[in-house]
Each structure stands twice: as structure tokens, then as C-alpha cells.
Design a protein around this motif. Structure first.
Motif, short mmCIF file in Angstrom:
data_model
loop_
_atom_site.label_atom_id
_atom_site.label_comp_id
_atom_site.label_asym_id
_atom_site.label_seq_id
_atom_site.Cartn_x
_atom_site.Cartn_y
_atom_site.Cartn_z
N GLY A 1 0.87 -1.17 -0.11
CA GLY A 1 -0.15 -0.07 0.05
C GLY A 1 0.80 1.19 0.06
O GLY A 1 0.58 2.14 -0.71
N THR A 2 1.75 1.25 0.69
CA THR A 2 2.81 2.40 0.94
C THR A 2 3.55 2.50 -0.50
O THR A 2 3.78 3.56 -1.13
N ALA A 3 4.07 1.47 -1.08
CA ALA A 3 4.86 1.47 -2.31
C ALA A 3 4.03 1.92 -3.18
O ALA A 3 4.33 2.62 -4.63
N ALA A 4 2.38 1.65 -3.43
CA ALA A 4 1.42 2.24 -4.28
C ALA A 4 1.29 3.73 -4.46
O ALA A 4 1.35 4.13 -5.45
N ILE A 5 1.36 4.33 -3.16
CA ILE A 5 1.28 5.55 -3.27
C ILE A 5 2.36 6.30 -3.68
O ILE A 5 2.22 7.39 -4.42
#
Length: 341
Positions: A304-308
Motif C-alpha cells: 500500500g505504501t509502495a502504491a502511493i
């Protein structure tokens, strides 16, 4: 003839007193600093032209009223100048600040950054270790992944070229600001320096991402980045104040792209909240990466953090595409890496 006590020449006012007066002149008389005033005041602080009693008063008055975007931008410009950070063409794709430390969960965002690095995005992370015994700081967990932190700009450049990732502590590239951060146990509170360091972007990267703890600071970071003419930046209320998306909660990302401001909500990834771990064991970072341990909260945080970050970087046009790309990165990662302690 000797002057009596009452006839002595008045002591001239210290030049820095003006900035304290602007901030502290009561409810009706005080006002925020302009960007230029903030720049000049921080320039004096960085040059060591301010007495300790003045610095303490200034920092705490700023703390009580909280920084405006203009003040923050002025502070950052002066600090960059003083620390010789107005860099040439950047060798960094993404600037990632890490100053809060983690208390409830491990710093899973570190694996997000390494995931990006493994796939060709050069990530520079900067931060500081704090005084909270109950917090886990990024610098201290790198060894559990078999990584060394850099101790100079030169070493950082070497690491970035070799592995597309480097972590450098504030004390090695801007010691004066580190010195001020170290005043926290004396003042009992964080100061504006804890905010401005997140915006330093020492390598002048075109993309910058920051986590904040108090939601009120999110738009301040967004607007300060615009004033600093940062091409692309994102600020989010990160888990524990770090740049990390909590998959159990909705996440508002406030960004700037070429002068335009954007707000975007990322939904929670789980319907129910997870129970936090009883203890934080940094060895689990390597275990999760290598696949010897499963943890849905950790994995969703990492992806989720990588996606942002991927959407900020323009590697994906929609949240769904960004999440899919981050998932693909995760599933195809080199599990042999990061064998730490």
C-alpha cells in the motif's frame, strides 16, 4: 567623570529580537513571519548568530502558534543554503524523510522503499534517531536487513549508484539542525525543525514524499512544497508519523504536481483493524522480505505504501494500477536479499 548606574548607555537591541517580538507580541499584536522574515531568522540561527535563550524562545513561540507554509518555506530555503544542499542535477528519484520512529508497528515502509529501489527507482532516505526509548528508528534497523547507513554525502552517492537506496542521518549533512533537534529533551517539545527537516530534500529530487503525525500539518507540507517549487511532492498522515500507509485506515494524500494542489483519498484495505504486536522484533523485516514469515498487515502496509509512491512517481495513472504494480513488484522480489543479523 563616571556615569552613574541610571546614566549608563542603553544596551542596543539584538537583531534577532525583532523576530521574537513579531511572534510573541500578544494575541492582538503578534503575527506569522513572512517567508522572507522566516528565511532571515533561520539564516541567523544557522550561522550561530543567536543566543541560546533567544533560540529557545523563538522555537517555542513557533511551536505554540504552529508554522505557516510561508514560514516553513523560508526556513527550508535558509537551511538548504547553510548546509550547501542546493544541489546540481539530482541522482535521486525519490526523497523520503524518516524522522518520527515507530512505536506500534515495525517500519514496514523501509521494505516499500527497497521494493522501489529493486525496480529501478533511486530512493534517498534521511532522518534522525530520537530520544524515545519506546520507538524504533530507521537507522537502527538497517543492520537487520544487512544494510549499512551512510555517514557522508560521498558514501550516500556510492550506495545510491550501487543499490539505488541510501539512508543518511541529519547529523552528517546538516549538523546545526541536528543540534537543534537534540534540544527536545531540554524543551520538552518538538520544534519547527522537526517539521522543516522533512522538506529539506538534500539531493534536489524531483519527487518527495513525507509522512506527518498531526493531520493539520498535511496541507502545510503540501503548500510549503508548492512555495518551494518542488515539482512533485506528497504528504500523508503516516502510521506513527512516518511515511507509511496504515492499511486499516483511509489515507488522504495531499500532493503538489507542477504547482497544482491535489487531494486524494486511498481507501482502507481491511474492514476490521488488526491488533498490534506485543513486541517489535526488527528481525521480522528480513523474515517478511524473504518469505519465511507471513503477516497480512505487514504485506499490505508494504504494498500500500509502495502504491502511493508509484502513483506520485507517475509510474501508474490510477490507484488500482499503482496497487497492482506494487503487488507485482512484491511477488517478484528477490527473496535472497536482505539477510541481516
Amino acid at each position: 567623570m563616571n556615569l552613574t548606574h541610571h546614566e549608563q548607555t542603553p544596551r542596543p537591541e539584538h537583531p534577532f529580537a525583532e523576530y521574537i517580538r513579531i511572534l510573541g507580541k500578544g494575541k492582538k499584536g503578534s503575527r506569522p513571519l513572512t517567508q522572507e522574515e522566516a528565511y532571515q531568522s533561520m539564516k541567523m540561527i544557522m550561522a550561530g548568530e543567536v543566543l541560546p535563550v533567544q533560540l529557545g524562545a523563538f522555537l517555542m513561540l513557533m511551536r505554540v502558534k504552529e508554522e505557516t507554509p510561508e514560514e516553513l518555506a523560508g526556513f527550508v530555503l535558509a537551511a538548504r543554503e547553510s548546509c550547501n544542499l542546493a544541489g546540481a542535477q539530482s541522482i535521486v528519484d525519490l526523497d523520503w524523510s524518516s524522522y518520527a520512529g515507530k512505536r506500534r508497528h515495525l517500519p514496514w515502509f523501509l521494505l516499500s522503499a527497497l521494493l522501489l529501489a529493486e525496480n529501478g527507482t533511486t530512493v534517498f532516505m534521511h532522518g534522525a534517531s530520537g530520544h524515545s526509548a519506546d520507538r524504533v528508528y530507521t537507522r537502527d534497523v538497517l543492520k537487520y536487513l544487512g544494510l549499512e547507513y551512510a555517514t557522508s554525502i560521498v558514501q550516500t552517492r556510492q550506495q545510491l549508484e550501487r543499490q539505488h537506496f541510501s539512508y543518511l542521518s541529519l547529523e552528517y549533512f546538516c549538523p546545526k539542525l541536528h543540534e537543534i533537534i537534540e534540544l527536545r529533551p531540554l524543551l520538552g517539545l518538538r520544534s519547527p525543525v522537526h517539521t522543516l527537516v522533512r522538506l529539506l530534500n538534500p539531493f534536489n529530487a524531483a519527487y518527495s514524499i513525507q509522512g506527518i503525525f498531526h493531520p493539520g500539518y498535511r496541507p502545510v507540507h503540501q503548500q510549503a512544497a508548492a512555495l518551494l517549487q518542488q515539482p512533485h511532492a506528497a504528504a500523508l498522515k503516516g502510521e506513527g508519523g512516518e511515511t507509511e500507509r496504515n492499511p486499516d485506515m483511509e489515507c488522504l494524500v495531499q500532493s503538489v504536481h507542477n504547482g497544482e494542489l491535489f487531494d486524494e483519498n486511498w481507501p482502507a484495505l481491511f474492514a476490521r483493524r488488526h491488533v498490534k504486536s506485543e513486541e517489535l522484533d526488527p528481525r521480522q523485516l528480513a523474515a517478511i522480505w524473504q518469505g519465511t514469515m507471513e503477516d497480512e498487515f505487514a504485506q499490505s502496509t508494504i504494498i500500500g505504501t509502495a502504491a502511493i509512491a508509484l502513483k506520485l512517481l507517475g509510474k501508474a495513472d490510477t490507484q488500482q494500477q499503482a496497487h497492482q504494480l506494487a503487488t507485482d513488484y512484491w511477488l517478484s522480489r528477490d527473496k535472497q536479499k536482505y539477510a541481516g543479523l
